[in-house]
Enzyme design. Structure first.
Site: not given
Ligand code: PLP
Length: 452
Positions: A304-306, A346, A374-375, A403
């Site tokens: 997990p990231g986001r 996005y 300037c966009e 992000y």
């Molecule tokens: C970006 C990515 C993640 C994390 O994605 P989230 O949407 O931020 O949870 C996990 N695995 C891989 C391979 C990724 O490229």
């Protein structure tokens, strides 16, 4: 401390689906509008940070990250799923964020040599690091093997051969998971969908068994299993479920062929609530993992990231001026697309909340919120219902912890913004605003360019 409700009667009359300031705050446990001090994040007055650091500046809430990690772990425990959590570093790679997560005992998922270096710089054990990504340079692979990386997720037959050659030369064995493209539509924005057959990511599902067999025969390669990651900002279980079902079928058929499979990396992608929809639920995600993969005796991992860091970050900005036009006024902020790219890239929706308690109370009107770059695409929101804001007033752009700062650029020679981290009632600068001369540090001018 008194907490005020900022909904006003006027808002009810406005036909809109945009959540009100009060609703945005109520949906975020780390945020609170204090009647005197204004918008608070965890226990800190955001105006104090903005005053000290200037704007634009980023704020990360360490307590919020920890609380979200706790929720993730509780959900895993509830589902009785032993899950290795590997934080996707690309969501926010600040050393303080990485240190925090390392201290909490999670591993890391990296997509470049730079992210691997950041991770080991804060003390991540390389054995707890997974190296993902559709293209890895020989230097990056050498660095990963040299460090003793825990797992490399290989995305193509070509990469597998390269890795085999490198590992053999180095006298190492690379633990490899094959990243499979399950051809499942994550139902998310086209730019963050990764699991469709025509995306650049992963190995075609049909090719997986043969490539796994080949991997087992290659020198320097120890194939341990498979990885899957179908995209980002996924808030429903069904795409996960479809992908995991296909992976389970794959594991069974490869095992039936007599090859051992011990690892399944379930990827990341769990979404958050930017606007007013439901947040992705770890419970539902893990139920899908459990149901589809739970009885295969696999070592399961997630990346997990986001979900972990997104709601833990804000971007603070000041109103430079309000430009009246025939239509909705343009509110020009000192933050821009070079700071937070997501709305431009996005069409992402981010909540925008005034820091001042009085401003938050006023009735709302349609407003265009833009940056000074300037966009035309340098816009944070179009026709957003916001209380009237005057030049010098400050706002927080919500859910910018993932992000956000990592995607910043210096376009228009705008220095990278300052960053702060807070934890409960304390806070500290974790990155100074980039000094302007640092923008051209490292540039050289050939003598034949310069005036004599
Ligand atoms: C970006 C990515 C993640 C994390 O994605 P989230 O949407 O931020 O949870 C996990 N695995 C891989 C391979 C990724 O490229």
């Amino acid at each position: 401390m008194p907490t005020i409700i900022t909904d006003s009667a006027a808002e009810d009359a406005v036909p809109t689906h945009d959540p009100s300031v009060a609703e945005l705050i109520a949906a975020r446990p780390s945020l609170r509008m204090h009647a005197l001090d204004g918008l608070m994040f965890e226990g800190v007055r955001l105006d104090a940070i903005a005053q000290d650091l200037g704007t634009p500046c980023w704020v990360m809430g360490a307590g919020t990250v920890r609380a979200r990690l706790r929720r993730l772990r509780e959900a895993a425990a509830e589902a009785a799923l032993p899950l290795g959590i590997h934080y996707a570093v690309k969501a926010n790679d600040h050393l303080a964020v990485l240190s925090l997560l390392r201290a909490e005992g999670v591993g890391a998922d990296v997509v470049s040599g730079g992210e691997l270096a950041r991770s080991t710089a804060v003390g991540f054990d390389p054995r707890q690091v997974v190296f993902s990504g559709v293209g890895k340079t020989p230097d990056e692979l050498r660095a990963a093997l040299g460090a003793g990386i825990g797992q490399i997720n290989v995305e193509s037959a070509e990469e597998l051969d390269q890795l085999s050659a490198l590992a053999t030369t180095m006298g190492r064995a690379a633990r490899v998971a094959l990243r499979i493209n399950p051809d499942v539509d994550a139902g998310t924005h086209a730019k963050i969908t990764t699991g469709l057959a025509d995306n650049k990511f992963g190995i075609a599902y049909a090719d997986a068994p043969a490539l796994f067999r080949r991997a087992a025969s290659l020198p320097g390669i120890e194939p341990v299993g498979f990885a899957v990651h179908i995209g980002s900002q996924i808030t429903e279980a069904s795409p996960f479920r479809s992908a995991y079902r296909r992976m389970a079928d794959l594991v069974r058929s490869v095992r039936a062929d007599g090859l051992p499979v011990s690892v399944l990396d379930c990827g990341g992608g769990l979404g958050i609530s930017y606007r007013d929809g439901p947040e992705g639920s770890p419970r539902t995600w893990f139920a899908a993992i459990r149901q589809e993969l739970g009885d295969l005796d696999l070592r399961l991992m997630i990346e997990p990231g986001r979900w972990l860091v997104g709601p833990a970050g804000l971007l603070l900005a000041s109103v430079l001026l309000v430009k009246r036009t025939a239509g909705a006024p343009f509110l020009v902020l000192d933050a821009a697309m070079n700071d937070l790219l997501r709305p431009s890239l996005y069409e992402a929706w981010h909540g925008i909340v005034p820091l001042s308690p009085r401003a938050a109370l006023a009735s709302r009107q349609p407003t265009n919120i833009v940056g000074p770059v300037c966009e035309t695409g340098d816009s944070f929101a179009t026709d957003r219902l916001l209380p009237p804001l005057a030049p010098g007033m400050r706002v927080a752009i919500l859910d910018a912890g993932a992000y956000g700062a990592v995607m910043s650029s210096t376009y228009n020679a705008r220095p990278l913004a300052a960053q702060a981290m807070l934890d409960g009632e304390r806070w500290q600068t974790i990155r100074e605003r980039q000094p302007v001369p640092a923008l051209w540090a490292g540039e050289t001018v050939p003598s034949w360019c310069a005036a004599p």
